[in-house]
Design a protein around this motif. Structure first.
Motif, PDB file in Angstrom:
ATOM      1  N   UNK A  88       0.825  -1.207   0.000  1.00 19.85           N
ATOM      2  CA  UNK A  88       0.000   0.000   0.000  1.00 19.85           C
ATOM      3  C   UNK A  88       0.863   1.262   0.000  1.00 19.85           C
ATOM      4  N   UNK A  89       0.440   2.223  -0.797  1.00 19.76           N
ATOM      5  CA  UNK A  89       1.116   3.521  -0.892  1.00 19.76           C
ATOM      6  C   UNK A  89       2.508   3.424  -1.480  1.00 19.76           C
ATOM      7  N   UNK A  90       2.733   2.411  -2.313  1.00 21.27           N
ATOM      8  CA  UNK A  90       3.992   2.379  -3.046  1.00 21.27           C
ATOM      9  C   UNK A  90       3.960   3.470  -4.118  1.00 21.27           C
ATOM     10  N   UNK A  91       5.082   3.740  -4.798  1.00 22.18           N
ATOM     11  CA  UNK A  91       5.104   4.848  -5.763  1.00 22.18           C
ATOM     12  C   UNK A  91       4.026   4.768  -6.838  1.00 22.18           C
ATOM     13  N   UNK A  92       3.689   3.552  -7.307  1.00 21.36           N
ATOM     14  CA  UNK A  92       2.648   3.433  -8.328  1.00 21.36           C
ATOM     15  C   UNK A  92       1.303   3.859  -7.775  1.00 21.36           C
ATOM     16  N   UNK A  93       0.989   3.409  -6.569  1.00 15.06           N
ATOM     17  CA  UNK A  93      -0.270   3.794  -5.947  1.00 15.06           C
ATOM     18  C   UNK A  93      -0.309   5.295  -5.664  1.00 15.06           C
ATOM     19  N   UNK A  94       0.821   5.850  -5.271  1.00 10.12           N
ATOM     20  CA  UNK A  94       0.872   7.286  -5.013  1.00 10.12           C
ATOM     21  C   UNK A  94       0.598   8.081  -6.293  1.00 10.12           C
ATOM     22  N   UNK A  95       1.178   7.615  -7.413  1.00 11.29           N
ATOM     23  CA  UNK A  95       0.941   8.292  -8.681  1.00 11.29           C
ATOM     24  C   UNK A  95      -0.532   8.226  -9.070  1.00 11.29           C
ATOM     25  N   UNK A  96      -1.137   7.038  -8.941  1.00  9.57           N
ATOM     26  CA  UNK A  96      -2.554   6.899  -9.249  1.00  9.57           C
ATOM     27  C   UNK A  96      -3.416   7.692  -8.274  1.00  9.57           C
ATOM     28  N   UNK A  97      -3.014   7.725  -6.999  1.00 11.40           N
ATOM     29  CA  UNK A  97      -3.779   8.462  -5.995  1.00 11.40           C
ATOM     30  C   UNK A  97      -3.769   9.954  -6.270  1.00 11.40           C
ATOM     31  N   UNK A  98      -2.626  10.478  -6.713  1.00 14.22           N
ATOM     32  CA  UNK A  98      -2.543  11.910  -7.043  1.00 14.22           C
ATOM     33  C   UNK A  98      -3.536  12.258  -8.145  1.00 14.22           C
ATOM     34  N   UNK A  99      -3.558  11.446  -9.180  1.00 13.86           N
ATOM     35  CA  UNK A  99      -4.480  11.699 -10.281  1.00 13.86           C
ATOM     36  C   UNK A  99      -5.932  11.546  -9.839  1.00 13.86           C
ATOM     37  N   UNK A 100      -6.195  10.489  -9.062  1.00 12.56           N
ATOM     38  CA  UNK A 100      -7.571  10.272  -8.606  1.00 12.56           C
ATOM     39  C   UNK A 100      -8.041  11.408  -7.715  1.00 12.56           C
ATOM     40  N   UNK A 101      -7.219  11.825  -6.743  1.00 16.86           N
ATOM     41  CA  UNK A 101      -7.608  12.907  -5.831  1.00 16.86           C
ATOM     42  C   UNK A 101      -7.909  14.195  -6.604  1.00 16.86           C
ATOM     43  N   UNK A 102      -7.076  14.491  -7.588  1.00 21.22           N
ATOM     44  CA  UNK A 102      -7.270  15.732  -8.343  1.00 21.22           C
ATOM     45  C   UNK A 102      -8.560  15.693  -9.157  1.00 21.22           C
ATOM     46  N   UNK A 103      -8.744  14.634  -9.950  1.00 18.00           N
ATOM     47  CA  UNK A 103      -9.911  14.595 -10.836  1.00 18.00           C
ATOM     48  C   UNK A 103     -11.208  14.390 -10.063  1.00 18.00           C
ATOM     49  N   UNK A 104     -11.139  13.665  -8.962  1.00 13.46           N
ATOM     50  CA  UNK A 104     -12.344  13.499  -8.153  1.00 13.46           C
ATOM     51  C   UNK A 104     -12.766  14.822  -7.524  1.00 13.46           C
ATOM     52  N   UNK A 105     -11.801  15.560  -6.985  1.00 17.23           N
ATOM     53  CA  UNK A 105     -12.099  16.874  -6.398  1.00 17.23           C
ATOM     54  C   UNK A 105     -12.599  17.843  -7.468  1.00 17.23           C
ATOM     55  N   UNK A 106     -11.954  17.829  -8.642  1.00 20.96           N
ATOM     56  CA  UNK A 106     -12.387  18.710  -9.731  1.00 20.96           C
ATOM     57  C   UNK A 106     -13.813  18.383 -10.165  1.00 20.96           C
ATOM     58  N   UNK A 107     -14.145  17.093 -10.233  1.00 18.35           N
ATOM     59  CA  UNK A 107     -15.499  16.693 -10.618  1.00 18.35           C
ATOM     60  C   UNK A 107     -16.531  17.191  -9.615  1.00 18.35           C
ATOM     61  N   UNK A 108     -16.211  17.075  -8.328  1.00 25.70           N
ATOM     62  CA  UNK A 108     -17.124  17.569  -7.296  1.00 25.70           C
ATOM     63  C   UNK A 108     -17.344  19.076  -7.415  1.00 25.70           C
ATOM     64  N   UNK A 109     -16.256  19.809  -7.624  1.00 27.47           N
ATOM     65  CA  UNK A 109     -16.381  21.263  -7.693  1.00 27.47           C
ATOM     66  C   UNK A 109     -17.070  21.724  -8.973  1.00 27.47           C
ATOM     67  N   UNK A 110     -16.762  21.092 -10.110  1.00 30.27           N
ATOM     68  CA  UNK A 110     -17.454  21.462 -11.352  1.00 30.27           C
ATOM     69  C   UNK A 110     -18.950  21.171 -11.238  1.00 30.27           C
ATOM     70  N   UNK A 111     -19.311  20.043 -10.622  1.00 31.31           N
ATOM     71  CA  UNK A 111     -20.723  19.725 -10.409  1.00 31.31           C
ATOM     72  C   UNK A 111     -21.376  20.761  -9.517  1.00 31.31           C
ATOM     73  N   UNK A 112     -20.650  21.181  -8.487  1.00 30.76           N
ATOM     74  CA  UNK A 112     -21.179  22.178  -7.558  1.00 30.76           C
ATOM     75  C   UNK A 112     -21.447  23.501  -8.243  1.00 30.76           C
ATOM     76  N   UNK A 113     -20.462  23.981  -9.010  1.00 31.27           N
ATOM     77  CA  UNK A 113     -20.634  25.276  -9.674  1.00 31.27           C
ATOM     78  C   UNK A 113     -21.684  25.213 -10.777  1.00 31.27           C
ATOM     79  N   UNK A 114     -21.832  24.060 -11.424  1.00 34.59           N
ATOM     80  CA  UNK A 114     -22.893  23.907 -12.420  1.00 34.59           C
ATOM     81  C   UNK A 114     -24.263  24.016 -11.750  1.00 34.59           C
TER      82      UNK A 114
END
Length: 317
Positions: A88-114
């Motif tokens: 858990x939390x090896x470099x591959x997971x960290x890379x995927x987690x960074x992308x997931x955290x960013x796009x998930x947060x962006x999706x929530x905020x874009x939905x909110x502003x819409x």
């Protein structure tokens, strides 16, 4: 599918869970096509007109963030299936987690502003602040988009720091095997990362719910007036209001379900690999896949733009 807090494990996938996984993959394809069509429709409009309306900017941003999020989620799940004993939390997971955290947060905020944009533009409240917003909300859309990217970047950095520190601590202790670190990982998540995730997910979701409730209330009142008018239920105005009302109600249900999925998955109530996890993910991801299609079917302008874009592509070929 909301797998931002999936922690891999050595569980075997039974036949019933495998069926759920296959259904999830099919829903992933549906969501990918739906969001891709929205991007195609508005992208062709942007290429032809060199500009987009404020509402379309929010729609294409939401579609793009969802499109990217689908690929990150399916990539993470494929990696987990191929490497069930990965640390858990090896470099591959960290890379995927960074992308997931960013796009998930962006999706929530874009939905909110819409939701906020639709509420301000369509609702008929007479409060001075609301009237001011109605006059100026179009000019605020660029700031909505920038703030979404800013908030998403900030929270992603916080999550990355937490994940990286956890990984470094386990490396120093030499506790890499899954059967040693599982409980410690979950304990750290629940008491350190989980509260942070709850705060960053709750803020946009609360704003979304407030905006959507106000909009549905206003639309419901207006629909009731049109329904009891002389023209009644069969008038085109009544039909349009009812379709809009149903579309926004479905939007609210899907985003609220997605929020609950994030919270329950992050809390560890549905451990990865167990049957109940796959059942829950199938139910929640059903909404994620259906909502882009509802947007396409309920938005006449999107359908027209998509048809024009397809016609132009066919003519060019």
């Amino acid at each position: 599918m909301n797998g931002g807090d999936m922690v891999p494990g050595p569980q075997l996938v039974d036949k019933t869970a495998l069926v759920c996984i296959i259904i999830l993959f099919l829903l992933f394809l549906v969501a990918l096509v739906g969001n891709g069509l929205i991007i195609m429709a508005l992208g062709s409009e942007w290429l032809l007109q060199r500009t987009l309306s404020p509402c379309d900017k929010l729609l294409v941003s939401l579609g793009a963030s969802r499109f990217c999020l689908q690929w990150v989620v399916i990539s993470k799940n494929i990696y987990i299936f191929l490497n069930p004993m990965a640390f858990p939390y090896n470099p591959v997971f960290q890379l995927l987690a960074v992308q997931w955290d960013f796009w998930n947060s962006a999706t929530l905020w874009f939905s909110t502003w819409l939701s906020v944009f639709y509420c301000v533009k369509i609702a008929t409240f007479t409060h001075p602040v609301f009237l001011w917003l109605k006059r100026n909300v179009s000019g605020l859309v660029p700031w909505m988009l920038l703030s979404s990217l800013g908030f998403s970047t900030f929270t992603t950095i916080l999550f990355f720091i937490g994940n990286h520190r956890m990984y470094q601590n386990y490396i120093k202790k030499g506790l890499q095997p899954w059967n040693v670190t599982r409980n410690a990982v979950r304990t750290y998540e629940r008491f350190c990362l989980f509260p942070l995730r709850i705060v960053t997910w709750t803020v946009p979701t609360v704003i979304f719910i407030v905006g959507t409730v106000l909009l549905i209330t206003s639309l419901g009142r207006h629909t009731k007036k049109v329904f009891f008018s002389i023209s009644g239920f069969h008038s085109s105005s009544a039909q349009a209001h009812i379709k809009a009302l149903l579309a926004f109600i479905s939007f609210a249900i899907f985003l609220t379900s997605s929020f609950l999925s994030l919270v329950l998955t992050a809390s560890g109530m549905f451990p990865f690999g167990e049957f109940r996890f796959w059942i829950w993910q199938t139910v929640i991801y059903l909404g994620t896949a259906i909502h882009p299609l509802i947007l396409l079917l309920s938005n006449r302008r999107l359908r027209a733009l998509l048809g024009r874009g397809c016609s132009s592509a066919h003519g060019a070929s």
